[in-house]
Write an enzyme that holds these catalytic residues in place. Structure first.
Site, PDB file in Angstrom:
ATOM      1  N   TYR A 115     -40.975  -2.577 -24.034  1.00 15.19           N
ATOM      2  CA  TYR A 115     -41.470  -2.716 -22.643  1.00 15.19           C
ATOM      3  C   TYR A 115     -41.296  -4.371 -21.866  1.00 15.19           C
ATOM      4  CZ  TYR A 115     -46.288  -3.363 -24.193  1.00 15.19           C
ATOM      5  OH  TYR A 115     -47.430  -3.662 -24.494  1.00 15.19           O
ATOM      6  N   HIS A 124     -36.212  -9.784 -14.320  1.00 17.77           N
ATOM      7  CA  HIS A 124     -36.787 -10.427 -13.304  1.00 17.77           C
ATOM      8  C   HIS A 124     -36.329 -11.700 -12.942  1.00 17.77           C
ATOM      9  CE1 HIS A 124     -39.476  -6.980 -12.331  1.00 17.77           C
ATOM     10  NE2 HIS A 124     -39.502  -6.705 -13.600  1.00 17.77           N
ATOM     11  N   ASP A 131     -40.324  -4.298  -9.487  1.00 18.82           N
ATOM     12  CA  ASP A 131     -41.117  -3.291  -9.947  1.00 18.82           C
ATOM     13  C   ASP A 131     -42.072  -2.718  -8.652  1.00 18.82           C
ATOM     14  OD1 ASP A 131     -40.555  -3.505 -12.663  1.00 18.82           O
ATOM     15  OD2 ASP A 131     -42.253  -5.345 -13.108  1.00 18.82           O
ATOM     16  N   GLU A 180     -38.631   3.409 -17.566  1.00 16.08           N
ATOM     17  CA  GLU A 180     -39.471   2.665 -16.615  1.00 16.08           C
ATOM     18  C   GLU A 180     -38.949   3.092 -15.332  1.00 16.08           C
ATOM     19  OE1 GLU A 180     -39.311  -1.499 -16.891  1.00 16.08           O
ATOM     20  OE2 GLU A 180     -40.524  -1.607 -19.079  1.00 16.08           O
ATOM     21  N   HIS A 183     -39.143   0.338 -12.361  1.00 14.69           N
ATOM     22  CA  HIS A 183     -38.326  -0.839 -12.321  1.00 14.69           C
ATOM     23  C   HIS A 183     -37.009  -0.714 -11.909  1.00 14.69           C
ATOM     24  CE1 HIS A 183     -36.893  -4.867 -14.253  1.00 14.69           C
ATOM     25  NE2 HIS A 183     -35.777  -4.024 -14.214  1.00 14.69           N
TER      26      HIS A 183
HETATM   27 ZN   LIG Z   1     -39.601  -4.807 -14.198  1.00 14.21          ZN
END
Ligand SMILES: [Zn+2]
Length: 217
Positions: A115, A124, A131, A180, A183
């Protein structure tokens, strides 16, 4: 017209599928992938790509992408009208910040790589990834966020604003990351729509899978 008619007759006679006729009119062309590196950053067909294999240089520090942020705000506004309160939990992160974060995770969790990205490998750092959480925050940064009404709304609508769920469920063998649902990555509405309808990952869309991707542990 006559040519098609003959082809159909031939197909019937030879019991071949209709695909032969279709492919005569629309021959299948292998998609082209143009890969370039500018200042240590990799682009395929002008789409910035960073993943477990393809990194970013430490000095790549673009900050939050203003256009992506504008689209994100637009999406959040529409979600609110649908009674879904989306909250930005994390946005741009510099190489240095990622380095610190990765070290912290790694110190306490041997599975941190599923992760957390190594410094230089976080989306990012591009300023194009965010997120998203919900106002109650109970399920934020968990797989269960995908089952919340906010998470479901995000999955259904993000592409309309140019975002993709970057690490979808069941695609860990391709992306290298666990699911995720929080994200999102900005790729523009055209590409996001295509990725959404085809249910593929960015790696698949850019021709990186299965050819060039091996997931490291
Ligand atoms: Zn993220």
């Amino acid at each position: 017209m006559k040519k098609i008619f003959i082809a159909v007759i031939l197909c019937v006679l030879t019991a071949c599928s209709n695909e032969a006729v279709i492919s005569e009119k629309h021959p299948y062309t292998e998609p082209k992938y143009e890969r370039v590196t500018r200042g240590g950053v990799t682009y395929i067909n002008d789409v910035l790509i960073v993943n477990k294999q393809i990194g970013l240089p430490p000095d790549f520090n673009p900050g939050e992408n203003r256009y992506a942020k504008m689209k994100l705000n637009q999406m959040i506004k529409v979600a609110k009208k649908d009674n879904q309160k989306l909250v930005v939990r994390s946005a741009f992160r510099s190489y240095k910040e990622q380095e610190k974060l990765y070290k912290q995770y790694k110190a306490v969790d041997k599975n941190a790589d599923s992760y957390s990205a190594k410094p230089g490998h976080s989306e990012h750092q591009t300023g194009l990834a965010f997120d998203i959480g919900s106002e109650t925050s109970a399920k934020d940064f968990t797989i269960s966020f995908g089952n919340t009404t906010e998470g479901a709304w995000l999955a259904r609508n993000a592409h309309k604003y140019g975002f993709i769920i970057r690490y979808p469920e069941g695609k860990t063998h391709i992306t290298g990351y666990q699911y995720e649902p929080w994200h999102v990555r900005y790729v523009g509405t055209k590409i996001a729509h295509e990725i959404f309808t085809k249910k593929v990952t960015l790696e698949e869309y850019l021709g990186l899978y299965p050819k060039d991707v091996t997931v490291e542990n």
